[in-house]
Design an enzyme around this catalytic site. Structure first.
Site, PDB file in Angstrom:
ATOM      1  N   LYS A 232       0.805  -1.233   0.000  1.00  0.00           N
ATOM      2  CA  LYS A 232       0.000   0.000   0.000  1.00  0.00           C
ATOM      3  C   LYS A 232       0.834   1.278   0.000  1.00  0.00           C
ATOM      4  O   LYS A 232       0.402   2.310  -0.493  1.00  0.00           O
ATOM      5  CB  LYS A 232      -0.978  -0.020   1.163  1.00  0.00           C
TER       6      LYS A 232
ATOM      7  N   GLU B  19      -9.429   6.915   3.563  1.00  0.00           N
ATOM      8  CA  GLU B  19     -10.380   6.010   4.202  1.00  0.00           C
ATOM      9  C   GLU B  19      -9.611   4.743   4.553  1.00  0.00           C
ATOM     10  O   GLU B  19      -8.587   4.448   3.948  1.00  0.00           O
ATOM     11  CB  GLU B  19     -11.512   5.659   3.239  1.00  0.00           C
TER      12      GLU B  19
ATOM     13  N   SER C  34       1.699  -9.905  -1.156  1.00  0.00           N
ATOM     14  CA  SER C  34       1.314  -8.491  -1.024  1.00  0.00           C
ATOM     15  C   SER C  34       1.620  -7.885   0.340  1.00  0.00           C
ATOM     16  O   SER C  34       1.820  -6.673   0.451  1.00  0.00           O
ATOM     17  CB  SER C  34      -0.181  -8.328  -1.338  1.00  0.00           C
TER      18      SER C  34
HETATM   19  C1  PLP Z   1      -5.104  -4.091   1.394  1.00  0.00           C
HETATM   20  C2  PLP Z   1      -4.408  -5.359   1.110  1.00  0.00           C
HETATM   21  C3  PLP Z   1      -4.790  -6.193   0.036  1.00  0.00           C
HETATM   22  C4  PLP Z   1      -5.994  -5.945  -0.816  1.00  0.00           C
HETATM   23  O1  PLP Z   1      -5.953  -4.762  -1.542  1.00  0.00           O
HETATM   24  P1  PLP Z   1      -5.656  -4.733  -3.110  1.00  0.00           P
HETATM   25  O2  PLP Z   1      -5.969  -3.349  -3.472  1.00  0.00           O
HETATM   26  O3  PLP Z   1      -6.570  -5.738  -3.745  1.00  0.00           O
HETATM   27  O4  PLP Z   1      -4.251  -5.109  -3.302  1.00  0.00           O
HETATM   28  C5  PLP Z   1      -4.044  -7.330  -0.216  1.00  0.00           C
HETATM   29  N1  PLP Z   1      -2.985  -7.652   0.553  1.00  0.00           N
HETATM   30  C6  PLP Z   1      -2.601  -6.881   1.597  1.00  0.00           C
HETATM   31  C7  PLP Z   1      -1.428  -7.302   2.399  1.00  0.00           C
HETATM   32  C8  PLP Z   1      -3.293  -5.722   1.919  1.00  0.00           C
HETATM   33  O5  PLP Z   1      -2.901  -4.967   2.955  1.00  0.00           O
END
Ligand code: PLP
Length: 429
Positions: free
Chosen positions: A117, A139, A405
């Site tokens: 993020k 948000e 992610s």
């Molecule tokens: C917020 C988040 C997501 C989901 O958000 P996307 O916009 O779909 O990437 C996925 N993995 C993690 C670790 C997150 O913090």
């Protein structure tokens, strides 16, 4: 419970299809998938009148910035020397043995604040600074985007206000403390279901009230144009790096690139690196919750239909008359009724495939990655791993790149609670 918040005027702004003025549409962008209007059938700018001036200003700000080498240089410097880019590409040898495929992780879990993020908040806050804005509005649902926004605001000396549903704030108390420690102000939202959807509405409202002083940092590749493009643009660094890294390490491309899909930002970020390599299959994994047939999930492409939410025409979980459905997932980051419009276009165009993994499968994948690779993955990312583990037969011998992610430290309570519940049900703990 049926949600009706979008029926109240500017509420969840699903009505009044609007497009940015034709003079700005497409300026500086020759992309094939035209999401400015509804060229590819998805995206658009279904925003209330009151937001249009902000959105038009934002579009020109971004189109200018992306052509400016000084802006790119400043962002690259923050990426490298503050956030810790490039993130590593890690071979997962023991998981590879277990699955029978060659599995690589793109390590966004190692980025500062523990998830992808920050790529987006750094980019958008630099845009805000460029426009002379002193305050950012964000948000947050689970708090991850709020933490990334508060972190970035502190680094750049911007004021930060984070809107969060009161129910979410209760469930994610440690992240509320974290944001406060970083100097952000938290505005609790008590309307509607008191969750992410309501927080988006309130943040938009606050932005309309202070267009000159503030910028709204949207947290995923969602919302009215130009947000989905801006967010994808900043997240595409993941795919650019990953493609170079895997070519350098293996001499070839992956057979499949797999990422979890909440709003869709980490997935679009890695997909962008490979979308022109037609031989590479792109797979997005949504939250299957208790299973798609149960109705308790957030698998928009399995259980949804095209519709409009939060300013974009996209794939959506809704009932026959367009009421937005409640969603469920063990991972807060995947628990949202709509998906970024670029994914809707990739789905319809057949360039990417969207699958799902259930809560239980994600928990098993979390355990496998922890025990086999010494990495605690985010529950969101565990969904991508879960799909790969479930497909072991079909993937035999293939090279598979998974976008890790984020890290799972934030999820320990959820994991332990879910394991206890499963043990009580008599399942595998
Ligand atoms: C917020 C988040 C997501 C989901 O958000 P996307 O916009 O779909 O990437 C996925 N993995 C993690 C670790 C997150 O913090």
């Amino acid at each position: 419970m049926t949600d009706t918040s979008h029926m109240t005027g500017a509420g969840t702004f699903r009505t009044s299809p609007r497009f940015l003025s034709s003079s700005t549409i497409g300026k500086g962008s020759g992309d094939a998938s035209d999401l400015f209007g509804l060229g590819a059938g998805f995206g658009g700018c279904f925003a209330p009148e009151t937001l249009m001036a902000n959105l038009i200003e934002l579009e020109s700000l971004w189109l200018d910035a992306r052509e400016d080498p000084a802006f790119r240089a400043e962002l690259d410097d923050l990426f490298t020397n503050y956030a810790g880019r490039a993130t590593p590409l890690t071979l997962a040898p023991r998981l590879s043995d277990r699955v029978g495929a060659e599995i690589w992780f793109k390590r966004e879990d190692l980025l500062h604040t523990g998830a992808h993020k920050l790529n987006n908040t750094l980019g958008q806050c630099l845009l805000a600074q460029r426009a002379g804005k002193r305050r950012i509005i964000a948000e947050t649902g689970a708090g991850q985007h709020g933490v990334a926004s508060a972190t970035t605001a502190a680094r750049l000396g911007l004021e930060c206000v984070v809107y969060m549903g009161a129910r979410d704030a209760e469930r994610q108390a440690p992240n509320v403390r974290r944001m406060e420690l970083l100097g952000a102000k938290i505005e609790l939202v008590h309307s509607g279901s008191q969750t992410l959807k309501d927080a988006v509405d309130e943040a938009m409202r606050a932005w309309v009230e202070d267009p000159d002083g503030s910028h709204y940092v949207l947290g995923s590749a969602l919302g009215p144009h130009p947000f989905p493009r801006i967010v994808a643009d900043f997240q595409s660094v993941i795919g650019r790096e990953a493609r170079e890294q895997i070519l350098a390490r293996t001499g070839g491309l992956p057979d499949k690139v797999v990422a979890c899909v909440g709003g869709g930002s980490n997935a679009i970020g890695i997909f962008r690196g490979f979308v022109d390599d037609r031989e590479v299959e792109l797979i997005g994994v949504e939250a299957g919750g208790h299973g798609v047939p149960s109705g308790e999930h957030a698998a928009r492409f399995s259980g949804g239909t095209p519709g409009v939410l939060h300013g974009a025409h996209t794939w959506l979980l809704q009932d026959a008359v367009g009421q937005v459905r409640e969603t469920h997932s063990v991972s807060a980051g995947l628990d949202y009724p709509a998906v970024g419009p670029e994914h809707a276009a990739l789905h319809v165009g057949g360039r990417a495939r969207y699958e799902s993994a259930t809560d239980d499968e994600a928990l098993d994948a979390f355990a496998a990655v922890a025990e086999l690779e010494g990495i605690l993955p985010a529950l969101e990312s565990s969904h991508a791993v879960a799909w790969v583990m479930a497909q072991a037969e079909a993937l035999r011998g293939e090279r598979v790149l998974i976008n890790m992610s984020g890290r799972g430290d934030k999820d320990l309570d959820s994991v332990l609670r879910a394991r206890a519940e499963r043990a009580a049900r008599g399942g595998r703990s």
